[in-house]
Design a protein around this motif. Sequence first.
Motif, short mmCIF file in Angstrom:
data_model
loop_
_atom_site.label_atom_id
_atom_site.label_comp_id
_atom_site.label_asym_id
_atom_site.label_seq_id
_atom_site.Cartn_x
_atom_site.Cartn_y
_atom_site.Cartn_z
N CYS A 6 1.94 5.26 -0.23
CA CYS A 6 0.82 5.65 -1.10
C CYS A 6 -0.50 5.11 -0.56
N CYS B 8 0.93 9.89 4.04
CA CYS B 8 0.95 10.11 2.59
C CYS B 8 1.42 11.52 2.29
N PRO C 138 0.70 12.03 -3.22
CA PRO C 138 0.27 11.03 -4.22
C PRO C 138 -0.30 9.78 -3.54
N HIS C 139 -1.61 9.63 -3.59
CA HIS C 139 -2.31 8.55 -2.88
C HIS C 139 -2.78 7.50 -3.89
N ARG D 32 2.18 8.56 -9.61
CA ARG D 32 2.66 8.71 -8.23
C ARG D 32 4.18 8.65 -8.18
N CYS E 35 2.46 0.42 -4.35
CA CYS E 35 3.21 0.55 -5.61
C CYS E 35 3.64 -0.82 -6.12
#
Length: 802
Positions: free
Chosen positions: A541, A571, A574-575, A584, A601
């Motif tokens: 991410c 990626c 979902p960044h 995400r 995350c």
Amino acid sequence: MDLPVDEWKSYILQKWSLLPKSIQVTICTAETLSDIFLHSSLLLQPEDEMFLKRLSRGYPVAKDPSAPLFYREEGNKKFQEKDYMGATVLYSKGVSHSRPNTEDTALCYANRSAALFHLGQYETCLKDIGRAQMHGYPERLQPKMMLRKAECLVTLGRLQEASQIISDLESNFAAKQTLAAPQFQTLQSTLRRLKMKVQEKESLTETFPAALTNAFEDMNLREENEQISSASPSVSLCTDPLKGRCLIATKDILPGELLVKEDAFVSVLNPGDMPPLHYGLESKRDTRVTNGDLYCHRCLKHTLAMVPCDGCSYAKYCSQECMQQAWDLYHSIECSLGGLLLTLGVFCHIALRSTLLARFEDVGKVIRKLCGEISNKDLCLPESKNLMQTLSYDLGEENEKNGKTVEPPIPGCDINGKYENNYNAVLHLLPHTKNHSPEHKFLCALSVSALCRQLEAANSQTFTTGLESSQPRAAMVPAMCQELHVWGVAMLRHMLQLQCNAQAITTIQQTGSEENIVTDSRQVRLATGIFPVVSLLNHSCSPNTSVSFVSTVATIRASQQIGKGQEILHCYGPHASRMGVAERQQKLRSQYFFDCSCPACQKEKHRAAAGPPQDAFRCDSCGGLMQGGDVLSCGHASCTESASRDHLVSRLQDLQQQVGMAQKLLRNGKLERAIRLLLGCQQDAESFLSAEHGVVGEIADGLARAYAALGDWQKSATHLQKSLRVVEVRHGPSSVEMGHELFKLAQVFFNGFAIPEALSTIRKAEKVLLVHYGPWNDEVQELQKMKSCLLDLPPIPVGPPV
């Protein structure tokens, strides 16, 4: 649209729900893709095919003989309004419906050449003039078009050719004065003006810049990786027990270093916003502009001068060469299936095209892989005997040593351990069969089955053309025709692969009107492709690479320093800078079937409930950030303010609606009204949103564009700097988003003649954009032109101190 149209999806889902439970269980518990495909395809009934055929008719792709006149007349209206871009697209639509070597085709090309001339696209104008002549442009109209050709040649500095055309026209006019007097006088006047222009140019000593022989050196890999095609030696292919295949840095990598440059194995243009037409008067008169009208259907090059397929009105190309290549590789099969493929979606189209391209590789190897996937029991049918014998012959010599099959060390690699951009690598991409829902697999299987039925009905030599007869496997061609279901299973595999392995091919499009001096840009999805090497990159991410596209070629560059032994990460969408961890995680789980545990995350999980601070609400009293669940309280210990989350969310939605209205006013050129509305929105936003909230940045960016359009560069720069601060907090100082925003600020300072500020901002923008795109990006080139212009200016005289 990746998947089939909603009507077909709903129809198949209803069909699934009505199946007996025993049949559903049989499909759900099927062990192989072959079982899924065979059980599902047996359920495809004639009424299902008729329903699909009706849906396909909503996408008229055949040539309509009555359409060229309509589009030419509509184009003429746009031309009279001086909307040359709009005229060009309409003339192109006329060309796409015309039959080759007809007056309709010639007239549309000639009219388009006139529009292109006014757009300053002189080389392309010349090509269209040549096409008009090739298709039989009427003799009576030739003089006007030839004058246009001469003017293009003069402008391009090709004076000898221009002089010859002028001389020929003079001789022609002298011999045949058949034109009406006013028209003849106009042509004579234009001819005299052109002669003077040629003489003036010939008297000048023109200098031309030397050719830039190394112009695109940086866009190419300086060294080829011996293990992975299309990759730099700075990376190696490894396997991990948890992650599977991955790319690892073999040395310390600097930001901006080119790691992968790969042409798509297969790509299909995204048709864009192209809902099916309903039958009626408008059904044959589609004036909508889509990606298909602006980008080559093979190489994805942007062009206003499309060359259409001779057999259908949908497929269009940037040149005759691209059209011929597409025809030879796949379009000869796809041409009659255009409406069906648009109905079944991009994924189904890619699945078909991938198998068509497989014909040009080692078919024996391809079939062997399919046999491994499909399982021999399904192929050992009486009619499959020859096929199996051929496979045995083909495989025994190369892949068996001492009676044992030699398996490649890493899936997708060849017998020598090299990973290449080929069909073998595509086949080894995981379809995640067990992760897809039974309904989704049923939809894909029936869609592919319907496509195979159409291929069978056409007695298509789909998977046999393109094979080299000198190869031993040529003997298997008849057997392959009998085994279309084998390729059907391959197409089903590809459809299931694509959810996790498809790569959106994007481009940066300039937005706003042509009159805007300061350009705005947005990233748009242009096509979908399969890139076997890019697919090796795992997700983060907060990745350490940046991807960009030129035509069908993907380039992966390091976006930050990567240490030796670290994994190269990409990626998947979902960044961390664009959405919170919970969103995400949900997106990655639903599309890619894994739980992300990347550092971003892990870092965010402990504060997932609070959301990113830049998206927070602020206290109306003290300006502190609000915290909590349904009822939010001010984070400052000394403040007792609280508010309902629902109330603040409703207030935000109202504000977003107001901002949307202001942007519409801005697009329509109603600048003063847009500014008043945006200033009100800004005041409202500052009272309850954090200073780094996305809407705050959106408002500041809108005000900057409005003031730039009015020529108030100082106010534009002030608001753009506010937007820049929001972008920096949300995306990071070295992000591609920051690069685009700095580019806009550089334009504002440049146009406002703020030289020190412009040069400083240009350097910052260059530094960021070079990392993500390299030196031959359009924005980087524009920045360099601005810098050169500013550095060439004479110094501003400084008066005596007061």
